[in-house]
Write an enzyme that holds these catalytic residues in place. Structure first.
Site, PDB file in Angstrom:
ATOM      1  N   ASP A  75      56.179  49.025  20.520  1.00 30.84           N
ATOM      2  CA  ASP A  75      54.835  49.132  21.075  1.00 30.84           C
ATOM      3  C   ASP A  75      54.363  50.571  21.237  1.00 30.84           C
ATOM      4  O   ASP A  75      53.186  50.812  21.456  1.00 30.84           O
ATOM      5  CB  ASP A  75      54.773  48.435  22.444  1.00 30.84           C
ATOM      6  CG  ASP A  75      54.787  46.935  22.275  1.00 30.84           C
ATOM      7  OD1 ASP A  75      54.203  46.464  21.293  1.00 30.84           O
ATOM      8  OD2 ASP A  75      55.389  46.246  23.109  1.00 30.84           O
ATOM      9  N   HIS A  90      56.349  43.151  28.136  1.00 27.77           N
ATOM     10  CA  HIS A  90      56.641  42.541  26.814  1.00 27.77           C
ATOM     11  C   HIS A  90      55.507  42.953  25.874  1.00 27.77           C
ATOM     12  O   HIS A  90      55.278  44.129  25.670  1.00 27.77           O
ATOM     13  CB  HIS A  90      56.767  41.025  27.028  1.00 27.77           C
ATOM     14  CG  HIS A  90      57.354  40.242  25.893  1.00 27.77           C
ATOM     15  ND1 HIS A  90      57.931  40.809  24.787  1.00 27.77           N
ATOM     16  CD2 HIS A  90      57.458  38.895  25.705  1.00 27.77           C
ATOM     17  CE1 HIS A  90      58.353  39.857  23.974  1.00 27.77           C
ATOM     18  NE2 HIS A  90      58.075  38.680  24.498  1.00 27.77           N
ATOM     19  N   HIS A 137      64.316  49.240  25.993  1.00 30.71           N
ATOM     20  CA  HIS A 137      64.409  47.890  25.434  1.00 30.71           C
ATOM     21  C   HIS A 137      65.675  47.249  25.953  1.00 30.71           C
ATOM     22  O   HIS A 137      66.690  47.934  26.103  1.00 30.71           O
ATOM     23  CB  HIS A 137      64.436  47.941  23.899  1.00 30.71           C
ATOM     24  CG  HIS A 137      64.147  46.626  23.266  1.00 30.71           C
ATOM     25  ND1 HIS A 137      65.117  45.687  23.036  1.00 30.71           N
ATOM     26  CD2 HIS A 137      62.981  46.082  22.851  1.00 30.71           C
ATOM     27  CE1 HIS A 137      64.565  44.628  22.491  1.00 30.71           C
ATOM     28  NE2 HIS A 137      63.271  44.831  22.371  1.00 30.71           N
TER      29      HIS A 137
HETATM   30  N1  ACO Z   1      60.481  54.321  31.971  1.00 24.65           N
HETATM   31  C1  ACO Z   1      61.281  54.816  32.944  1.00 24.65           C
HETATM   32  N2  ACO Z   1      62.491  54.283  33.274  1.00 24.65           N
HETATM   33  C2  ACO Z   1      62.876  53.183  32.602  1.00 24.65           C
HETATM   34  C3  ACO Z   1      62.095  52.594  31.584  1.00 24.65           C
HETATM   35  C4  ACO Z   1      60.845  53.204  31.270  1.00 24.65           C
HETATM   36  N3  ACO Z   1      60.048  52.703  30.303  1.00 24.65           N
HETATM   37  N4  ACO Z   1      62.712  51.494  31.100  1.00 24.65           N
HETATM   38  C5  ACO Z   1      63.872  51.401  31.774  1.00 24.65           C
HETATM   39  N5  ACO Z   1      63.964  52.425  32.691  1.00 24.65           N
HETATM   40  C6  ACO Z   1      65.111  52.695  33.570  1.00 24.65           C
HETATM   41  C7  ACO Z   1      65.154  51.717  34.746  1.00 24.65           C
HETATM   42  O1  ACO Z   1      64.425  52.194  35.839  1.00 24.65           O
HETATM   43  C8  ACO Z   1      66.644  51.646  34.993  1.00 24.65           C
HETATM   44  O2  ACO Z   1      67.009  52.839  35.668  1.00 24.65           O
HETATM   45  P1  ACO Z   1      68.236  52.836  36.754  1.00 24.65           P
HETATM   46  O3  ACO Z   1      69.446  52.496  35.966  1.00 24.65           O
HETATM   47  O4  ACO Z   1      68.221  54.191  37.317  1.00 24.65           O
HETATM   48  O5  ACO Z   1      67.871  51.764  37.754  1.00 24.65           O
HETATM   49  C9  ACO Z   1      67.272  51.730  33.589  1.00 24.65           C
HETATM   50  O6  ACO Z   1      66.302  52.471  32.810  1.00 24.65           O
HETATM   51  C10 ACO Z   1      67.525  50.369  32.946  1.00 24.65           C
HETATM   52  O7  ACO Z   1      66.303  49.634  32.964  1.00 24.65           O
HETATM   53  P2  ACO Z   1      66.191  48.056  33.139  1.00 24.65           P
HETATM   54  O8  ACO Z   1      64.932  47.748  33.863  1.00 24.65           O
HETATM   55  O9  ACO Z   1      67.471  47.523  33.708  1.00 24.65           O
HETATM   56  O10 ACO Z   1      66.074  47.593  31.642  1.00 24.65           O
HETATM   57  P3  ACO Z   1      65.622  46.159  31.161  1.00 24.65           P
HETATM   58  O11 ACO Z   1      66.437  45.849  29.974  1.00 24.65           O
HETATM   59  O12 ACO Z   1      65.644  45.171  32.278  1.00 24.65           O
HETATM   60  O13 ACO Z   1      64.076  46.379  30.762  1.00 24.65           O
HETATM   61  C11 ACO Z   1      62.145  46.881  29.515  1.00 24.65           C
HETATM   62  C12 ACO Z   1      63.652  46.569  29.455  1.00 24.65           C
HETATM   63  C13 ACO Z   1      61.395  45.775  30.277  1.00 24.65           C
HETATM   64  C14 ACO Z   1      61.606  46.919  28.080  1.00 24.65           C
HETATM   65  C15 ACO Z   1      61.938  48.255  30.214  1.00 24.65           C
HETATM   66  O14 ACO Z   1      62.594  49.260  29.484  1.00 24.65           O
HETATM   67  C16 ACO Z   1      60.461  48.599  30.405  1.00 24.65           C
HETATM   68  O15 ACO Z   1      59.853  48.191  31.390  1.00 24.65           O
HETATM   69  N6  ACO Z   1      59.844  49.366  29.438  1.00 24.65           N
HETATM   70  C17 ACO Z   1      58.446  49.697  29.521  1.00 24.65           C
HETATM   71  C18 ACO Z   1      57.586  48.523  29.038  1.00 24.65           C
HETATM   72  C19 ACO Z   1      57.677  48.331  27.542  1.00 24.65           C
HETATM   73  O16 ACO Z   1      57.576  49.266  26.748  1.00 24.65           O
HETATM   74  N7  ACO Z   1      57.843  47.060  27.124  1.00 24.65           N
HETATM   75  C20 ACO Z   1      57.886  46.669  25.711  1.00 24.65           C
HETATM   76  C21 ACO Z   1      59.262  46.175  25.351  1.00 24.65           C
HETATM   77  S1  ACO Z   1      59.380  45.849  23.630  1.00 24.65           S
HETATM   78  C22 ACO Z   1      58.588  44.379  23.431  1.00 24.65           C
HETATM   79  O17 ACO Z   1      58.502  43.552  24.274  1.00 24.65           O
HETATM   80  C23 ACO Z   1      57.957  44.173  22.151  1.00 24.65           C
END
Ligand code: ACO
Length: 426
Positions: A365, A266, A308
């Site tokens: 971010d 987050h 996201h």
């Molecule tokens: N890098 C690589 N792969 C990713 C990323 C990433 N940053 N984000 C998602 N994926 C992949 C997952 O592994 C998943 O792959 P799969 O379908 O093969 O299993 C798919 O994309 C879907 O991801 P989920 O985890 O289901 O997405 P979710 O909606 O639960 O998570 C989140 C969203 C937490 C933001 C995620 O994208 C992440 O961890 N990003 C990196 C951290 C980040 O930048 N956070 C800031 C968010 S914005 C904020 O809070 C202000």
């Protein structure tokens, strides 16, 4: 609010009908409060990806089209034309202020910028090397012990004064967390300054010499704060609502939100992005190896600042911040090579099937750390800056919840997977 219904039919052919509730924008929601009564089942939705937890009129995201509205106004228009304090008024009250309304609000916030003197001692009690977020979460929680004259949540005046106190005192507390961490003297607020300039003064001034404000830096920080002011029912806002749903006081509820924001999935992501870019820049990682690690399912590493839950297109806030970086880095003396590297990484992901198929684009971010660095904000203060800006969003949701006739304590259900009932050995 509805003229659609949704019918569920089980394997025995028994049908149950549910209303579909429609908001101003966005998909309809199937109202399932009586699901258990009608079907004997609960829903299962880990991460609440398909669950609406409340009705809210504060902000709206269209993740497919990359749209963010605050009280109906598009974020790009607010970032260009508004001020952070005006956004605070808008989020709290639902409408933009008239000039006299704004003057009164500005004056009210200024009345509350100082904190109780004992809060300085309280912060001095933290270890010198405590993370500023650790100090912030503890100090905001402790505000309920200093301002218990305004924590009767059934009293609308108490709720309002707590909201004003939080908005006014967060910059003071945030700057004190930084000063304590650096061993520097705390600076009192200066109410002759604007909200953002006052924070810059408390953060960077020292008593030994004058502090010269940079209007460019202040405006950049103001835009950053506008972009972070609210964002629907994200993890920290939902945490504030859930904590507050039990009747917890506003300071305790906002402290819970700050704790939730701290995580790297987050608000902690802005710090993690700079660490990631640093390791590409300085310690032998390349864009290719970084992307390969992010795609490797055996490696927990994720590309920080990408993806996201709601945006499946560009995060509109990321677009605005990337534009700010283009405009301001020369003027602010920021880290141009790091921005160039971020642009290169973004281009590499746009050309990569893994990121395209999963619709993973830069989020707010990804670029915010580059601007914060250019403003000389140290990395361990990045999430504190986010918390300071988001406090108005959290408290607006907390207030909205207390006006909601459907408001009740939040209490999700579960699928129990433990032992079946068994007897204690005799
Ligand atoms: N890098 C690589 N792969 C990713 C990323 C990433 N940053 N984000 C998602 N994926 C992949 C997952 O592994 C998943 O792959 P799969 O379908 O093969 O299993 C798919 O994309 C879907 O991801 P989920 O985890 O289901 O997405 P979710 O909606 O639960 O998570 C989140 C969203 C937490 C933001 C995620 O994208 C992440 O961890 N990003 C990196 C951290 C980040 O930048 N956070 C800031 C968010 S914005 C904020 O809070 C202000």
């Amino acid at each position: 609010m509805t003229n659609r219904t949704f019918t569920l039919t089980d394997q025995d052919g028994k049908s149950s009908e549910f209303d579909v509730l429609e908001g101003t924008h966005g998909p309809g929601c199937i109202a399932i409060s009586d699901l258990y009564a009608k079907t004997g089942c609960f829903t299962y939705d880990p991460g609440f990806g398909a669950t609406g937890s409340c009705k809210s009129a504060i902000s709206f995201i269209n993740g497919e089209e990359g749209i963010l509205l605050h009280r109906g106004y598009p974020i790009d228009q607010l970032a260009e034309k508004s001020s952070y304090l005006e956004i605070c008024y808008l989020l709290l009250n639902g409408e933009l202020p008239t000039k006299p309304e704004f003057a009164e609000f500005d004056n009210t916030i200024k009345q509350h910028t100082m904190v109780h003197e004992n809060i300085r001692d309280f912060i001095n009690g933290f270890r010198y090397d405590a993370h500023p977020m650790a100090m912030l979460v503890g100090t905001v929680g402790a505000l309920s012990s200093f301002y218990h004259d305004s924590i009767d949540i059934s009293n609308p005046e108490h709720r309002e004064i707590s909201a004003h106190r939080l908005i006014a005192k967060l910059p003071t507390i945030a700057s004190y967390c930084y000063k304590h961490h650096r061993g520097l003297p705390f600076m009192y607020p200066d109410n002759s300054l604007g909200y953002v300039e006052n924070f810059m003064q408390m953060m960077f001034a020292v008593p030994a010499q004058d502090y010269v404000q940079s209007p460019t830096a202040a405006r950049a920080l103001e835009v950053m704060m506008i972009l972070h002011a609210d964002h629907e029912q994200n993890a920290s806002t939902s945490t504030v609502r859930l904590a507050g749903s039990s009747g917890a006081n506003p300071f305790a509820s906002i402290a819970a939100g700050i704790a939730s924001l701290w995580g790297p999935a987050h608000g902690g992501a802005n710090e993690a992005v700079i660490n990631m870019l640093d390791s590409i820049y300085n310690s032998g990682e390349t864009i290719e190896t970084t992307i390969a690690r992010a795609k490797d399912k055996n490696d927990p590493f994720r590309l920080m600042g990408f993806g996201h839950r709601v945006y499946k297109n560009f995060d509109p806030r990321a677009k605005i911040i990337a534009g700010l970086c283009h405009d301001l880095l020369d003027e602010l003396g920021g880290d141009q090579p790091m921005f160039d590297l971020a642009l290169e990484l973004e281009q590499a992901t746009l050309a990569d099937d893994y990121f395209r198929e999963r619709r993973l684009y830069p989020n707010v971010d990804f670029y915010s750390g580059i601007i914060l660095r250019a403003l000389n904000i140290p990395m361990n203060m990045f999430t504190v800056m986010f918390a300071m800006a988001r406090t108005v969003g959290w408290i607006s949701h907390w207030l909205e919840m207390h006006h909601d006739p459907e408001f009740r304590i939040g209490r999700p259900r579960q699928i129990y997977t433990g032992h079946a009932k068994r007897d204690y050995p005799s």
